[in-house]
Design a protein around this motif. Structure first.
Motif, short mmCIF file in Angstrom:
data_model
loop_
_atom_site.label_atom_id
_atom_site.label_comp_id
_atom_site.label_asym_id
_atom_site.label_seq_id
_atom_site.Cartn_x
_atom_site.Cartn_y
_atom_site.Cartn_z
N HIS A 166 -1.31 -13.21 -63.96
CA HIS A 166 -1.47 -14.66 -64.11
C HIS A 166 -2.34 -15.29 -63.03
N ASN A 170 -1.94 -14.91 -59.59
CA ASN A 170 -1.36 -15.03 -58.25
C ASN A 170 -1.68 -13.82 -57.37
N THR A 171 -1.67 -12.63 -57.95
CA THR A 171 -2.06 -11.45 -57.19
C THR A 171 -3.55 -11.51 -56.86
N SER A 177 0.41 -6.38 -59.68
CA SER A 177 1.68 -6.94 -60.15
C SER A 177 2.60 -5.81 -60.60
N ASN A 190 3.25 -7.49 -56.09
CA ASN A 190 3.79 -8.78 -56.49
C ASN A 190 4.86 -8.54 -57.55
N SER A 242 8.25 -10.96 -59.56
CA SER A 242 9.03 -12.20 -59.57
C SER A 242 10.52 -11.97 -59.38
N TRP A 243 11.02 -10.78 -59.77
CA TRP A 243 12.46 -10.54 -59.56
C TRP A 243 12.76 -9.15 -59.01
N LYS A 245 6.56 -12.49 -53.68
CA LYS A 245 7.49 -12.91 -54.74
C LYS A 245 6.81 -14.04 -55.52
N SER A 246 6.11 -13.67 -56.57
CA SER A 246 5.45 -14.60 -57.50
C SER A 246 4.16 -15.20 -56.93
N THR A 247 4.25 -15.95 -55.83
CA THR A 247 3.06 -16.56 -55.25
C THR A 247 3.04 -16.32 -53.75
#
Length: 389
Positions: free
Chosen positions: A255, A257-258, A305, A337, A339-340, A368-370
């Motif tokens: 998306h 962010n990485t 990611s 990267n 998110s969880w 973590k996400s960003t």
């Protein structure tokens, strides 16, 4: 247009292919490719390889013009891959009195590609050091197995001091293309020949004993000047040593962010004095060029990611290709990267630690996400470590 003049008795009869979109159905060739073939005119006439089936008619036109009514005596088969050998059967049917000169392995492989009833009668098999007298010209045969197929041989012509180098010293790009040799030769080498560094080293050692004035490859321009430059490149590439001190940052972002993190890391590397920083988006950029740059530079940072309990597939593809091409002798840093449950670093490390002589940085960046201000300590730690290794 690259200069194709060799001499009055040795002529270029190959063809450019400027409409091919994918070489070997996987490598983009924006400037096409050349299929090189040569003719030696003497008391006996030798043809040095044929061309891809896409250029059959043009090749025969060039051959007929060069022959000027004469009949060839030999077709030397350096390499059986179809982009060079596709017209062997057509040649045999048109010139039934000509002999095929090839390695024993090439003869054994011939029935896999062609149905030639009198194959035994028309083949002359040669081994290391054998010669073929043409008149004033003489070919000496040098076996080059696994550069990059097992049947490959190269030929040295003594009178004019020419090395017919098969796929060695080849490059992407038609002869009509006006472009630097090194970039497309490097991309060609590491993606086509790169796995076979040891056989290339063996061939270079044999070539070192020859007085070479011209190199005639099966792809790319005829090399006539500053041959030491090209040989030095091949020595560096085939020994898996970095060509340039620098860092490639290769990222695979879902998306964006990485991607932002990778670009910040590249900027930080530059600010901290990295001699050269290159960056590639593995989801969009040419994968073959990413492979080329990974081998070109001394250090690599891979940022990806996490994905389905593993790593985002474009990064997995990149690492698979690096492994297949025998990537080694480099320093690698990891950025992940998630998110969880970030897991990309673990998977990437699993690939890299199985490669030869790879130093993996102790510091890993986990996002973590960003990327946040709090992550900058780990970014700086990784950058400092990779610059000082």
């Amino acid at each position: 247009m690259s200069d194709t003049y060799i001499s009055d008795s040795i002529k270029y009869i190959g063809a450019d292919d400027t409409t091919l979109d994918l070489f070997e159905n996987q490598y983009i060739v924006p400037n096409g490719v050349s299929y090189n073939s040569y003719i030696i005119m003497d008391e006996k006439i030798a043809i040095m390889d044929t061309v891809d089936q896409r250029k059959t008619d043009e090749w025969f036109d060039n051959l007929n013009k060069a022959l000027d009514g004469k009949t060839p005596d030999y077709l030397v088969v350096s390499h059986l891959e179809p982009d060079h050998a596709a017209n062997i059967q057509n040649f045999v049917e048109k010139y039934p009195t000509a002999k095929l000169v090839l390695s024993m392995k090439a003869k054994a492989m011939m029935p896999q590609f062609f149905e030639i009833d009198n194959l035994d009668d028309i083949c002359i098999t040669v081994k290391e050091g054998d010669t073929l007298e043409l008149g004033e010209h003489k070919l000496t045969f040098i076996m080059a197995p696994m550069v990059h197929w097992p049947e490959v041989m190269v030929e040295y012509e003594e009178k004019e001091k020419i090395l017919f180098s098969a796929d060695g010293f080849g490059k992407f790009g038609a002869l009509s293309a006006d472009e630097d040799w090194a970039c497309e030769a490097r991309r060609y080498y590491f993606n086509i020949v790169g796995k076979y560094g040891a056989p290339v080293q063996t061939l270079l050692k044999k070539a070192a004993n020859l007085d070479i004035k011209t190199i005639c490859p099966l792809h790319g321009p005829i090399l006539k000047e500053n041959l030491g430059y090209y040989i030095d490149k091949y020595n560096t590439w085939s020994s898996y040593q970095p060509e340039d001190e620098g860092v490639l940052v290769a990222y695979a972002s879902i998306h964006g962010n990485t991607e932002k993190a990778a670009k910040l890391i590249a900027k930080t590397l530059e600010e901290k004095g990295a001699p050269k920083v290159a960056i590639t988006d593995l989801t969009r950029d040419d994968m073959a060029e990413a492979i080329e740059d990974a081998f070109r530079y001394s250090k690599l940072i891979i940022a990806a990611s996490s994905y389905d309990g593993g790593v985002f597939p474009p990064m997995e593809d990149f690492l698979n290709r690096l492994s297949h091409k025998a990537y080694q002798n480099r320093t690698v840093g990891l950025v992940e990267n998630g998110s969880w449950a970030p897991c990309a670093a673990r998977v990437m490390k699993g690939f890299v630690e199985n490669m030869k002589n790879i130093t993996i940085c102790d510091n890993t960046v986990t996002i973590k996400s960003t990327l946040k201000d709090a992550d900058m300590d780990s970014v700086n730690a990784l950058v400092d470590e990779i610059l000082n290794k």
